[in-house]
Enzyme design. Structure first.
Site, short mmCIF file in Angstrom:
data_model
loop_
_atom_site.label_atom_id
_atom_site.label_comp_id
_atom_site.label_asym_id
_atom_site.label_seq_id
_atom_site.Cartn_x
_atom_site.Cartn_y
_atom_site.Cartn_z
CB SER A 53 0.01 -82.92 28.85
OG SER A 53 -0.44 -81.56 28.29
CG ASP A 91 -1.37 -76.85 33.25
OD1 ASP A 91 -2.35 -76.20 33.64
OD2 ASP A 91 -1.56 -77.84 32.46
CE LYS A 121 -5.35 -76.64 32.58
NZ LYS A 121 -4.77 -77.72 33.31
CD GLU A 123 -3.85 -80.83 37.62
OE1 GLU A 123 -3.66 -81.61 38.82
OE2 GLU A 123 -3.32 -81.05 36.59
CD GLU A 190 -7.89 -84.32 32.63
OE1 GLU A 190 -7.26 -83.38 32.75
OE2 GLU A 190 -7.22 -85.23 32.13
#
Ligand code: KIV
Length: 272
Positions: A53, A91, A121, A123, A190
């Site tokens: 982000s 991330d 991390k 996704e 999320e």
């Protein structure tokens, strides 16, 4: 009378598992720079996420896709220099782990080696299983991320709530079990229905941390700039603003401009 909570001097992946077992909620916030990370760590937050982000918040991009591995390493090393207690998770940015598991391992190794971070991390579910397992072979802890996964925004088309339909909810539940089996130490959920998130947290033994996933999970994460109210354009239902820093910083800036223009700053005590 409830038993006293254990004091964690330094947070590790094991501490998070202990917190889940002890029913202590885990706190997590994003950080991308030294100064902010120092404040959040001194405040006692358990986990700092150097999230991709940063692509939106720090660089002003519309999505998380453009941020590079080098840029993530720069943000992560700034955060690491500030932190004494929190676990720092970074991330893996878009395009650095989806190609194949060797690429994923190389990207994770660069993050760990060049920034000093504690974990990575990434996704996705079944489609990134091989990458997760390969990264774990190098002894690098991996956190999973399911539900709304912003790196897939062009597949979803919108940032609306995910897994409202039974088919997608079942797939998410299956993926959550598969990630736990693959060896992730924790999972982010999320923007999914609160009941589904609660079911995942109850069924898994690893900690499940939510953003827009209700209160039935093991911990919460927010983007710091959003919860501090530095950003006025983003107001999802799940966001609680603890400050209104946008207005406070704007007012302070206008005050400074006024003082300089009026020759009120600096005064005789503010010079040599
Ligand atoms: O990049 C990020 O900030 C994140 C959180 C929203 C979980 O992944």
């Amino acid at each position: 009378m409830s038993a006293a909570k254990k004091e964690f001097k330094k947070i590790t992946t094991n501490s998070l598992q202990e917190m889940k077992r002890g029913h202590e909620k885990i706190t997590m916030l994003t950080a991308y720079d030294y100064t902010m990370a120092k404040i959040l760590d001194h405040a006692g937050v358990d986990v700092l996420l150097v999230g991709d982000s940063a692509s939106n918040v720090m660089a002003g991009h519309e999505t998380t896709l453009p941020i590079t591995l080098d840029q993530m390493i720069y943000h992560a090393s700034s955060v690491i220099r500030a932190v004494d207690r929190a676990l720092v998770i970074v991330d893996l940015p878009f395009g650095t782990y989806q190609g194949n598991s060797k690429e994923a391992l190389n990207s994770a190794i660069r993050i760990m080696k060049e920034s000093g971070a504690h974990a990575v991390k990434l996704e996705g579910g079944r489609e990134v299983k091989d990458s997760i397992e390969r990264i774990l072979t190098a002894g690098i802890p991996v956190m999973g991320h399911l539900g709304l996964t912003p790196q897939s925004i062009y597949k979803f088309g919108t940032y609306t709530v995910r897994a409202k339909e039974e088919e997608e909810a079942n797939r998410l539940l299956e993926d959550a079990h598969l990630l736990e089996k693959s060896g992730v130490f924790a999972l982010i959920l999320e923007k999914i229905p609160a009941q589904l998130a609660t079911d995942v947290a109850t069924q898994l033994s690893i900690p499940v941390i939510g953003i827009g996933a209700g209160g039935g999970v093991d911990g919460q994460v927010l983007v710091t700039h959003d919860m501090m109210g530095m950003n006025t354009e983003f107001s999802p239902r799940f966001l609680r603003r603890y400050l209104n820093l946008y207005d406070q910083m704007k007012n302070a800036t206008q005050h400074y401009i006024k003082d300089v223009k009026a020759k009120n700053f600096p005064n005789s005590n503010e010079q040599y």
